[in-house]
Design a protein around this motif. Structure first.
Motif, PDB file in Angstrom:
ATOM      1  N   ASN A 505      11.002   3.072   8.977  1.00  0.00           N
ATOM      2  CA  ASN A 505      12.293   2.454   8.643  1.00  0.00           C
ATOM      3  C   ASN A 505      12.368   2.082   7.170  1.00  0.00           C
ATOM      4  O   ASN A 505      13.035   1.123   6.795  1.00  0.00           O
ATOM      5  N   ILE A 506      11.665   2.843   6.325  1.00  0.00           N
ATOM      6  CA  ILE A 506      11.674   2.553   4.895  1.00  0.00           C
ATOM      7  C   ILE A 506      12.971   3.059   4.261  1.00  0.00           C
ATOM      8  O   ILE A 506      13.621   3.978   4.778  1.00  0.00           O
ATOM      9  N   GLN A 507      13.329   2.455   3.154  1.00  0.00           N
ATOM     10  CA  GLN A 507      14.548   2.864   2.460  1.00  0.00           C
ATOM     11  C   GLN A 507      14.304   4.185   1.734  1.00  0.00           C
ATOM     12  O   GLN A 507      13.351   4.326   0.967  1.00  0.00           O
ATOM     13  N   ILE A 509      15.094   6.777  -0.992  1.00  0.00           N
ATOM     14  CA  ILE A 509      15.741   6.879  -2.299  1.00  0.00           C
ATOM     15  C   ILE A 509      15.661   8.305  -2.844  1.00  0.00           C
ATOM     16  O   ILE A 509      16.599   8.805  -3.466  1.00  0.00           O
ATOM     17  N   ASP A 513      10.388   9.925  -0.513  1.00  0.00           N
ATOM     18  CA  ASP A 513      10.556   8.989   0.602  1.00  0.00           C
ATOM     19  C   ASP A 513      10.847   9.742   1.901  1.00  0.00           C
ATOM     20  O   ASP A 513      10.344   9.379   2.971  1.00  0.00           O
TER      21      ASP A 513
END
Length: 591
Positions: A505-507, A509, A513
């Motif tokens: 659930n990382i952002q 960019i 990623d």
């Protein structure tokens, strides 16, 4: 006031007055206190008279002989707490700057006049035996109001004038028969043990409400919160009709409403979990336009008959409305998995990995985001599993009633029993985790014919070499050699399983990623296969179940519905119940 000066003032005060029967201090140039003062455990103290001091905060606690407190000439006070003073009959305080007032365990105290406290923002009254009417006409700035254990309280008047009221809690006030909270600012409402209260005022008056708990108010049998779009948390009991459609509730359990006949939780795109295992009298169920993917109706003969008839005639049911594609469970043989562990240790992440979903909120923070247990069912190799994620170890301290409430809800949620307990650690055992196992082994192992530790698997998360069997065995050997207590824990449990569940659930960019998320998903898929292949074999045919599992629910329910704080003898003498309370207080979980 500097911290050192405050400590010196407190130390001097304790040494001079701790054995006195009376304290009378008038502030002046030579003698004064500023900041905070605590008067705690002064066993001989009978009266307090403080004048013209510069104190802003005063805490009086556990002064068992205290009869009178006079603060009428103390104008600087902004915070006052008086707790555990059972003989107190007189409390005079005229500080119009008071913003926080707490009175608890002062059973002889008469009604408190709030008219002088026009700046009051927080008010907590507990154990007020003689309080009949609470007039809130002057507390226009009140933000938080908590009232508990006031057996004579019948009226709370002019509460609607507290237009800034954000949180309202009324617990164990059996004579209260009406409650008007007309305030647009309210976000949290808790009502429990109010036997005479027969209705909840129109909840549309609280459009900002996010948390609602209405439990053990037997005259409240119908509840409509369909106008509360922001509502995310709901606890209920004793209802026959519930309409919580158009809300934002994510997890809903109505197991403490065994007589419920009508349930509408439709038009909620947040709802992913609905537990109705103990609601066999349900006649109408509408969960249309929700995010539910599966629903167990194996206990509902009426719904099953209706569903069968509709399928045979290719028509839609009028009493059972559900979202397209819903997996309806008609026959149930489920392996129940309980996930416990320290807050931030990866419990919710493991729940997502096992279920192949994102329904459990993941967080690496030290403060738990799991406030109640959450349950989800899934299938693996043709077998049905049920995962229950719990509150983190040591996350909160619960009252005995709240512990029993959670136990009862848990018993109803998994009436068959437990197939496996997964104890999650993310490294070496902490002292807190070791103590939990000591409690498990010491309190339960000898009480039950089947030891609970036979049903416990340690899950070591965040182990990057989890695919390397030699590395896993080496770490397991190290656990055996770490110290005797840890070695005993590892030997007592069924096994230690190694996985790695990196975040997905990382952002995102950039492309790097995106690649990280793809890689992490593959790692989690591998972990899932390892876990479920193991559980497919490890989950025993028999469930772990208390000897009195089916018998204790009734006395627990009766106790929760009562206004008595003391646990009744049949529960107090029941070793299994007492052990459950101890473990649940430590786990803050349902087992």
């Amino acid at each position: 006031m500097s911290r050192n000066k405050g400590q010196k003032d407190q130390q001097w005060f304790d040494e001079k007055y701790s054995k006195e029967k009376s304290i009378a201090i008038t502030g002046g140039r030579r003698l004064n206190f500023i900041g905070c003062l605590k008067i705690e455990g002064f066993k001989n103290l009978e009266s307090i008279n403080l004048k013209k001091l510069k104190l802003t905060s005063l805490e009086i606690s556990n002064c068992t002989q205290l009869n009178k407190v006079d603060l009428s000439e103390h104008s600087k006070l902004t915070s006052l707490s008086v707790t555990g003073c059972p003989k107190l009959t007189t409390l005079n305080c005229s500080s119009n700057g008071l913003t926080s007032l707490e009175i608890s365990g002062c059973y002889q105290l008469k009604n408190t006049d709030l008219s002088k406290f026009t700046k009051l923002k927080s008010l907590y009254l507990r154990g007020y035996q003689n309080l009949i009417t609470l007039d809130c006409s002057s507390t226009e700035k009140l933000i938080s109001l908590r009232i508990s254990g006031c057996p004579q309280l019948k009226n709370i008047t002019n509460l609607s004038k507290s237009s800034k009221l954000d949180s309202l809690s009324v617990i164990d006030c059996p004579e209260l028969d009406k409650l008007d909270y007309s305030t647009n600012a309210l976000t949290s409402l808790e009502i429990s043990g109010c036997n005479q209260l027969n209705e909840i005022a129109n909840l549309s008056k609280a459009p900002k409400l996010t948390s609602l708990s209405i439990i053990y108010c037997p005259k409240i049998t119908e509840l409509d919160c369909s106008s509360n779009e922001k509502l995310t948390e709901l606890e209920v009991s004793d209802l026959t009709t519930l309409n919580c459609s158009n809300t934002s509730i994510k997890i809903l359990s109505v197991n403490l409403c065994p007589n419920i006949e009508t349930l509408d939780c439709s038009h909620n795109d947040k709802l992913i979990n609905l537990d109705i295992n103990n609601c066999s009298k349900l006649k109408v169920l509408n969960c249309f336009n929700s995010k539910l993917t599966s629903l167990d109706i194996s206990n509902f003969s009426l719904l099953l008959e209706e569903l069968k008839e509709c399928e045979q005639n290719d028509i839609k049911s009028k009493i059972f409305k559900y979202p397209p594609g819903l997996n309806i469970i008609k026959e149930k043989i489920t392996k129940n998995l309980i996930i416990v562990g320290r807050t931030g240790g990866g419990k919710s992440t493991l729940s997502n990995v096992l279920t192949g979903s994102e329904d459990f909120e993941e967080s690496g923070r030290s403060i738990s985001v799991t406030k109640n247990f959450q349950k989800k069912e899934f299938e693996w190799n043709g077998k049905r599993f049920s995962v229950v994620d719990t509150i983190g170890v040591g996350d909160t301290r619960l009252s005995t009633k709240k512990v029993l409430y959670k136990i009862l809800d848990g018993i109803f949620s998994i009436p068959e029993g437990i197939s496996q307990i997964l104890f999650v650690i993310d490294g070496r055992f902490t002292a807190e985790e070791a103590n939990i196992f000591k409690l498990l082994k010491g309190s339960i192992f000898d009480i039950f014919e089947i030891g609970i530790l036979d049903y416990v698997t340690i899950v070591r998360t965040k182990f990057s070499n989890f695919k390397n069997k030699k590395e896993c065995e080496a770490d397991k050997k190290q656990l055996h050699n770490e110290n005797e207590n840890i070695a005993n824990i590892v030997r007592s449990c069924r096994n230690v399983i190694y996985v790695d569940n990196p975040p997905t659930n990382i952002q995102i960019i950039d492309e790097e990623d995106e690649e990280t998320v793809i890689t992490n998903k593959k790692i989690r898929d591998r972990s899932r296969k390892i876990m479920l292949d193991y559980l497919d074999e490890a989950c025993m045919v028999n469930y772990f179940k208390l000897k009195t599992w089916d018998q204790i629910r009734k006395p627990i329910a009766e106790y929760l519905e009562s206004n008595c704080e003391d646990v009744p003898p049949e529960l107090e003498k029941n070793q299994e119940v007492q052990t459950l309370i101890k473990i649940t207080e430590s786990f803050c979980s349902i087992i």
